[in-house]
Design a protein around this motif. Sequence first.
Motif, mmCIF file in Angstrom:
data_model
loop_
_atom_site.group_PDB
_atom_site.id
_atom_site.type_symbol
_atom_site.label_atom_id
_atom_site.label_comp_id
_atom_site.label_asym_id
_atom_site.label_seq_id
_atom_site.Cartn_x
_atom_site.Cartn_y
_atom_site.Cartn_z
ATOM 1 N N GLN A 19 8.940 -11.457 -15.294
ATOM 2 C CA GLN A 19 10.060 -11.601 -14.604
ATOM 3 C C GLN A 19 10.290 -10.833 -13.243
ATOM 4 O O GLN A 19 10.571 -11.202 -12.168
ATOM 5 C CB GLN A 19 11.508 -11.467 -15.450
ATOM 6 C CG GLN A 19 12.881 -12.032 -14.999
ATOM 7 C CD GLN A 19 12.742 -13.525 -14.511
ATOM 8 O OE1 GLN A 19 12.314 -14.260 -15.318
ATOM 9 N NE2 GLN A 19 12.936 -13.633 -13.210
ATOM 10 N N ASP A 23 10.286 -11.817 -9.469
ATOM 11 C CA ASP A 23 11.071 -11.734 -8.637
ATOM 12 C C ASP A 23 10.986 -10.993 -7.299
ATOM 13 O O ASP A 23 11.560 -11.302 -6.184
ATOM 14 C CB ASP A 23 12.679 -10.572 -9.385
ATOM 15 C CG ASP A 23 13.595 -11.610 -10.325
ATOM 16 O OD1 ASP A 23 13.019 -12.718 -10.428
ATOM 17 O OD2 ASP A 23 14.032 -10.852 -11.270
ATOM 18 N N LEU A 24 10.113 -10.285 -7.477
ATOM 19 C CA LEU A 24 9.356 -9.306 -6.478
ATOM 20 C C LEU A 24 8.753 -10.182 -5.499
ATOM 21 O O LEU A 24 8.872 -10.195 -4.172
ATOM 22 C CB LEU A 24 8.433 -8.254 -6.955
ATOM 23 C CG LEU A 24 7.856 -7.609 -5.890
ATOM 24 C CD1 LEU A 24 8.730 -6.677 -4.813
ATOM 25 C CD2 LEU A 24 6.950 -6.392 -6.381
ATOM 26 N N ASP A 26 9.313 -13.564 -5.148
ATOM 27 C CA ASP A 26 10.374 -14.454 -4.343
ATOM 28 C C ASP A 26 11.159 -13.598 -3.329
ATOM 29 O O ASP A 26 11.253 -14.284 -2.190
ATOM 30 C CB ASP A 26 11.568 -14.940 -5.556
ATOM 31 C CG ASP A 26 11.171 -15.878 -6.422
ATOM 32 O OD1 ASP A 26 10.014 -16.345 -6.326
ATOM 33 O OD2 ASP A 26 11.840 -16.640 -7.265
ATOM 34 N N GLU A 27 11.557 -12.574 -3.742
ATOM 35 C CA GLU A 27 12.069 -11.468 -2.595
ATOM 36 C C GLU A 27 11.246 -11.536 -1.370
ATOM 37 O O GLU A 27 11.791 -11.664 -0.233
ATOM 38 C CB GLU A 27 12.228 -10.189 -3.180
ATOM 39 C CG GLU A 27 13.244 -9.380 -2.457
ATOM 40 C CD GLU A 27 13.515 -7.886 -3.109
ATOM 41 O OE1 GLU A 27 13.075 -7.634 -3.954
ATOM 42 O OE2 GLU A 27 14.581 -7.301 -2.656
ATOM 43 N N LEU A 28 9.927 -11.151 -1.668
ATOM 44 C CA LEU A 28 9.078 -10.771 -0.384
ATOM 45 C C LEU A 28 8.708 -12.195 0.058
ATOM 46 O O LEU A 28 8.493 -12.219 1.441
ATOM 47 C CB LEU A 28 7.780 -10.024 -0.781
ATOM 48 C CG LEU A 28 7.956 -8.869 -1.277
ATOM 49 C CD1 LEU A 28 6.785 -8.328 -1.815
ATOM 50 C CD2 LEU A 28 8.713 -7.975 -0.237
ATOM 51 N N ILE A 63 2.913 -4.913 -0.060
ATOM 52 C CA ILE A 63 3.961 -4.391 -0.095
ATOM 53 C C ILE A 63 4.327 -4.350 -1.737
ATOM 54 O O ILE A 63 5.085 -3.600 -1.962
ATOM 55 C CB ILE A 63 5.072 -5.454 0.555
ATOM 56 C CG1 ILE A 63 4.448 -5.884 2.075
ATOM 57 C CG2 ILE A 63 6.404 -5.182 0.475
ATOM 58 C CD1 ILE A 63 4.444 -4.410 2.945
ATOM 59 N N VAL A 67 5.957 -1.317 -3.680
ATOM 60 C CA VAL A 67 7.185 -1.313 -4.602
ATOM 61 C C VAL A 67 6.743 -0.977 -5.870
ATOM 62 O O VAL A 67 7.422 -0.230 -6.423
ATOM 63 C CB VAL A 67 7.754 -2.854 -4.657
ATOM 64 C CG1 VAL A 67 8.865 -3.018 -5.336
ATOM 65 C CG2 VAL A 67 8.141 -3.201 -3.269
ATOM 66 N N PRO B 55 10.036 -0.867 -0.865
ATOM 67 C CA PRO B 55 10.055 0.202 -1.824
ATOM 68 C C PRO B 55 11.199 1.156 -1.753
ATOM 69 O O PRO B 55 11.554 1.625 -2.747
ATOM 70 C CB PRO B 55 8.893 1.191 -0.969
ATOM 71 C CG PRO B 55 7.930 0.218 -0.496
ATOM 72 C CD PRO B 55 8.974 -0.914 0.108
ATOM 73 N N TRP B 70 20.898 -11.898 -7.408
ATOM 74 C CA TRP B 70 20.213 -13.185 -6.822
ATOM 75 C C TRP B 70 21.304 -14.247 -6.669
ATOM 76 O O TRP B 70 22.370 -14.530 -7.354
ATOM 77 C CB TRP B 70 19.189 -13.701 -7.921
ATOM 78 C CG TRP B 70 17.892 -12.666 -8.171
ATOM 79 C CD1 TRP B 70 17.987 -11.923 -8.816
ATOM 80 C CD2 TRP B 70 16.862 -12.901 -7.250
ATOM 81 N NE1 TRP B 70 16.625 -11.233 -8.635
ATOM 82 C CE2 TRP B 70 15.999 -11.740 -7.605
ATOM 83 C CE3 TRP B 70 16.570 -13.536 -5.835
ATOM 84 C CZ2 TRP B 70 14.902 -11.668 -6.920
ATOM 85 C CZ3 TRP B 70 15.401 -13.331 -5.588
ATOM 86 C CH2 TRP B 70 14.400 -12.427 -5.865
ATOM 87 N N ARG B 78 16.230 -18.529 -3.130
ATOM 88 C CA ARG B 78 16.410 -17.636 -3.909
ATOM 89 C C ARG B 78 16.417 -16.231 -3.075
ATOM 90 O O ARG B 78 15.605 -16.097 -2.477
ATOM 91 C CB ARG B 78 15.692 -17.220 -5.094
ATOM 92 C CG ARG B 78 15.803 -18.202 -6.215
ATOM 93 C CD ARG B 78 15.004 -17.587 -7.548
ATOM 94 N NE ARG B 78 15.642 -16.661 -8.360
ATOM 95 C CZ ARG B 78 14.771 -15.740 -8.868
ATOM 96 N NH1 ARG B 78 13.586 -15.480 -8.454
ATOM 97 N NH2 ARG B 78 15.472 -14.675 -9.617
#
Lengths: 285, 113
Positions: A19, A23-24, A26-28, A63, A67, B55, B70, B78
């Motif tokens: 998960q 999420d990481l 999706d974020e990037l 990246i 992270v 980071p 989210w 998202r």
Amino acid sequence: MPFLSKMISFWKNLFRRQQVEADLNDELQAYVEEMAERRSQAGVAPEAAREAVLQELGGIERIKDLVRQQRIGFGDYRRAAVIVVVALIAFVSGASTAVGVVRWHAAATVEQSSASAPPKTAPARERPPVLEGRVVDDATGEPIPYVEIGLHETPIRRFTYTDDMGHFVFTNPPSHFYSLESGTQRWAITHVSPLLSSCASSDPDKDFFEFQPSKAVSVKAKDGQPREGELVVFHGVIKGKPYPPPGQEFRRFRYSQSVVELRAVNLAPGKMADLGTEFTAGGAK
Amino acid sequence: MSGIRTQKIELLRGTLDLMILRILELQPLHGIAIADRIRQSTKGAFHIQAGSLFPALHRLEQEGWIAGEWTTNEKDRRIKSYRLTAAGRKQLSAEKRTWERVVAAVTQVLDLS
């Protein structure tokens, strides 16, 4: 509450890794798409815009790696058996374990840049003493990145993380006994590499410190659970005097059993596998 | 790994953390918007790259100073936005004080005549 959120974060990193990774990602991805959109609004073709953004990032994976390094408990926990190759106990007073992957630098190493300069105008700077090591997988020998390593010097603990190559460094370690430990119960395995069973000082005229070949023992931990491990006997010469003093024996228990994920549930602040206090050698065979 | 390099990174990291916390004190924002706000409010002096931004965000989240949430945007994508937590608010005021002390101390040296 910072502690609680840290624990939640730790827990997620540990057991909800997929998960967290998703999420990481999706974020990037969202970042890349938004940056690409901005460029295409400025007249760049969408594909070229995306390409340019990715190039600027140096790739999404880069990246992600950066992270991951920030997130405690993000190492590969599925590798159950791990050796934390560390010097469990060492001396700052010059004892050097220049063996294998654990090196103990004496304080007098002169930096190259300083050494090439004339001594009168630029006095040689001493390199600060460091203690470094590597964390490797017991089963595969692969280095384990991003593991938290603690340097325990009662009552202070310092932490660092292993790098991509499983390597870690502490500068200016304490000038007396200390122990190294993994900072999380999950990695609380301190099996001193067999390489250390006969380590010699870099300066044989001065101090030396030997780790005698150890024997396997089973001890009872404070939680009542048995632990398989080894009992190690240390002896050496410090400043011309034998250590430990005649008639005494310095023992240290070390064990090589991996700590299962369940242990993370009971993770308490400052509570780590400090073998010196958590274990009693009374159960030693 | 030279000590000097490490020190520089540490300094930059601390500054970035401080700026992020301050930006999020005003309103919750997602990653790009945080970088935008920093760039705008410093008149372009700080252009935060993704390699520093993400980071830092995850580190601050791990510390419990900011929390990620989210949401979906108008394009049904998202989006992870971050808000300052109560602990983050405390951290921010502590870091502000430290920063002010550093600035005041350095200024005193620079003003030596």
